[in-house]
Design an enzyme around this catalytic site. Structure first.
Site, PDB file in Angstrom:
ATOM      1  N   ARG A 109      -3.550  27.544 101.920  1.00  0.00           N
ATOM      2  CA  ARG A 109      -4.448  29.045 101.661  1.00  0.00           C
ATOM      3  C   ARG A 109      -3.375  30.339 101.774  1.00  0.00           C
ATOM      4  O   ARG A 109      -2.958  31.246 101.310  1.00  0.00           O
ATOM      5  CB  ARG A 109      -5.586  29.275 102.101  1.00  0.00           C
ATOM      6  CG  ARG A 109      -6.360  30.555 101.584  1.00  0.00           C
ATOM      7  CD  ARG A 109      -7.781  30.707 102.683  1.00  0.00           C
ATOM      8  NE  ARG A 109      -8.535  29.550 102.772  1.00  0.00           N
ATOM      9  CZ  ARG A 109      -9.384  29.077 102.168  1.00  0.00           C
ATOM     10  NH1 ARG A 109      -9.903  29.454 101.124  1.00  0.00           N
ATOM     11  NH2 ARG A 109      -9.956  27.713 102.676  1.00  0.00           N
ATOM     12  N   CYS A 115     -24.788  29.153  81.943  1.00  0.00           N
ATOM     13  CA  CYS A 115     -26.180  29.076  82.014  1.00  0.00           C
ATOM     14  C   CYS A 115     -26.646  28.642  83.499  1.00  0.00           C
ATOM     15  O   CYS A 115     -27.147  27.470  83.700  1.00  0.00           O
ATOM     16  CB  CYS A 115     -26.944  28.139  80.791  1.00  0.00           C
ATOM     17  SG  CYS A 115     -26.130  28.700  79.331  1.00  0.00           S
TER      18      CYS A 115
END
Ligand code: LLP
Length: 421
Positions: A277, A345
């Site tokens: 990272r 959704c």
């Protein structure tokens, strides 16, 4: 954030390239990475650990695009991989196999055979089964594989529970109290050469105190192993340095290096670091287009064409990723509090919640920042959304480094069995 994403002439740029221009040519959503940011971070980390004799094996899982790997390979990085797929990518991108460390819980026999046949430099053992199997496979090939044994030091990394790896209850490594016995066993096996202790206590650490504790325990272990006649010459200290999602200064690698020096600096061990990272998170943005702005009964929703399948971190880890309009907001524009959501959704489909954003309209571009690590690599095609393309910028140059697959290519992966044809 490294000063590579800046507003120039009213539009957010990556280095010298306008993100709006990339959007016009590639379409949205897309990931965009900056070579300069990756390079700057690599150099900073390398400079901090060089006086300690440290080498960098970039944690490929953070961003495995081969263009990113090739950028790091040219800077001299090795790689930390956790699957044969990652190893193959690293090799394909030009990282010499001997600079690759193969880690991970649950290595298959095929993967271990691959590491031996490809000349991978080191395997990090996470279980006794790993150890016995690797030794058998290596001995059958007349080889002795250099290994580290990854220990679990039982330290709380003070980070999100899902990315904490060094506590006794986590599946990773070998309990540090059992390590002397496992090292002794390894020393008796023909196909392995135990020469290193490895650990990785977690990811996105912003408080470095857990490193002090964990590295201190490893130092004690090394002394007792040496007393027992096992020659530990290397240490693999993992990754985990966090980035400031909420703004604030860049992580202080000098302070990290100082902890390393204090805890293990007098052991005369070559050191290996596996940052992921730290090197790439702030070098990447995810850019999408606003589809709709919708006022609910209690909340205002900015619906983008990017979604949780493209960047799962907010949903999975409650991660905070800043969101910036690509068009520079006019001075004094009044912000309102919105949720930035996608079209999927699921209620969990959000990229930012309760975020102050200047007025935006359908068609506007938004950039989600700090998205260079664990973004594209964790994406999926949920809701049959094609994988997001990736773009790499280098000064005024830019290139698509993974194109958006066509719907035909995506849907065409399915096969209809004969009885339904
Ligand atoms: N070394 C080992 C053995 C690891 O397991 C990891 C990350 C690293 C190095 C690199 O850690 P970093 O420097 O990137 O923190 N998907 C999560 C992060 C999972 C990290 C897993 N292991 C996220 O999006 O936050």
């Amino acid at each position: 954030m490294p000063e590579v994403f800046t507003y120039q002439h009213g539009s957010l740029h990556a280095e010298a390239v306008d993100l709006a221009l990339i959007a016009a040519e590639v379409g949205t959503p897309f990931y965009c990475y900056s070579s300069a940011a990756i390079t700057e971070r690599y150099r900073r980390f390398a400079a901090a650990v060089a006086p300690l004799g440290g080498r960098i094996c970039y944690a490929v899982k953070a961003n495995s695009n081969q263009a990113v790997l090739a950028t790091l390979a040219r800077l001299g990085a090795g790689a930390d991989v956790v699957s044969e797929g990652e190893a193959r990518r690293a090799v394909a991108a030009g990282i010499p196999p001997e600079r690759i460390v193969f880690s991970g819980v649950g290595k298959t026999e095929a993967e271990l055979a691959y590491t031996l046949d490809t000349g991978i430099g080191q395997v990090n053992i996470e279980s006794e089964r790993d150890l016995e199997l690797l030794s058998r496979l290596a001995a059958a090939r007349g080889k002795r594989m250099p290994i580290a044994i990854r220990v679990n030091p039982d330290v709380d990394a003070l980070t999100h529970a899902k990315i904490s790896t060094g506590k006794a209850e986590n599946k990773f490594g070998i309990d540090i109290n059992q390590a002397p016995r496992v090292f002794a066993r390894a020393a008796d096996l023909p196909g392995v050469e135990p020469m290193s202790v490895a650990l990785h206590i977690g990811s996105q650490l912003t408080d470095f105190a857990p490193y002090e504790q964990a590295f201190g325990r490893v130092a004690e272990l090394v002394r007792s192993l040496r007393a027992a006649g096992i020659a530990i010459r290397h240490l693999d200290l993992g990754g985990g340095i966090g980035v400031p999602y909420h703004g604030g200064p860049a992580p202080d690698v000098a302070a990290y290096a100082e902890i390393v020096r204090r805890t293990v600096g007098d052991l005369d061990c070559a050191l290996l670091f596996e940052p992921g990272r730290y090197l790439v998170a702030e070098a990447g943005v995810l850019v999408g287009t606003v589809i709709d702005v919708k006022q609910g009964a209690t909340r205002r929703f900015v619906v983008g064409d990017f979604a949780m399948n493209d960047l799962i971190r907010p949903t999975l880890y409650e991660a905070y990723h800043p969101v910036l309009p690509v068009a520079e907001p006019v001075r004094g524009a009044t912000s309102s509090i919105v949720d930035v959501v996608g079209p999927i959704c699921e209620t969990g489909d959000f990229l930012a919640r309760d975020r102050a954003l200047p007025p935006v309209e359908p068609g506007d571009l938004l950039a989600v920042t700090h998205a260079g690590a664990y973004g594209a690599v964790m994406s999926s095609t949920y809701n049959t959304r094609p994988m997001v393309p990736e773009v790499l910028v280098n000064g005024a140059d830019w290139a698509v480094v993974r194109p958006r697959p066509s719907y035909e290519a995506l849907i065409g992966l399915d096969q209809i069995p004969g009885w339904l044809a």
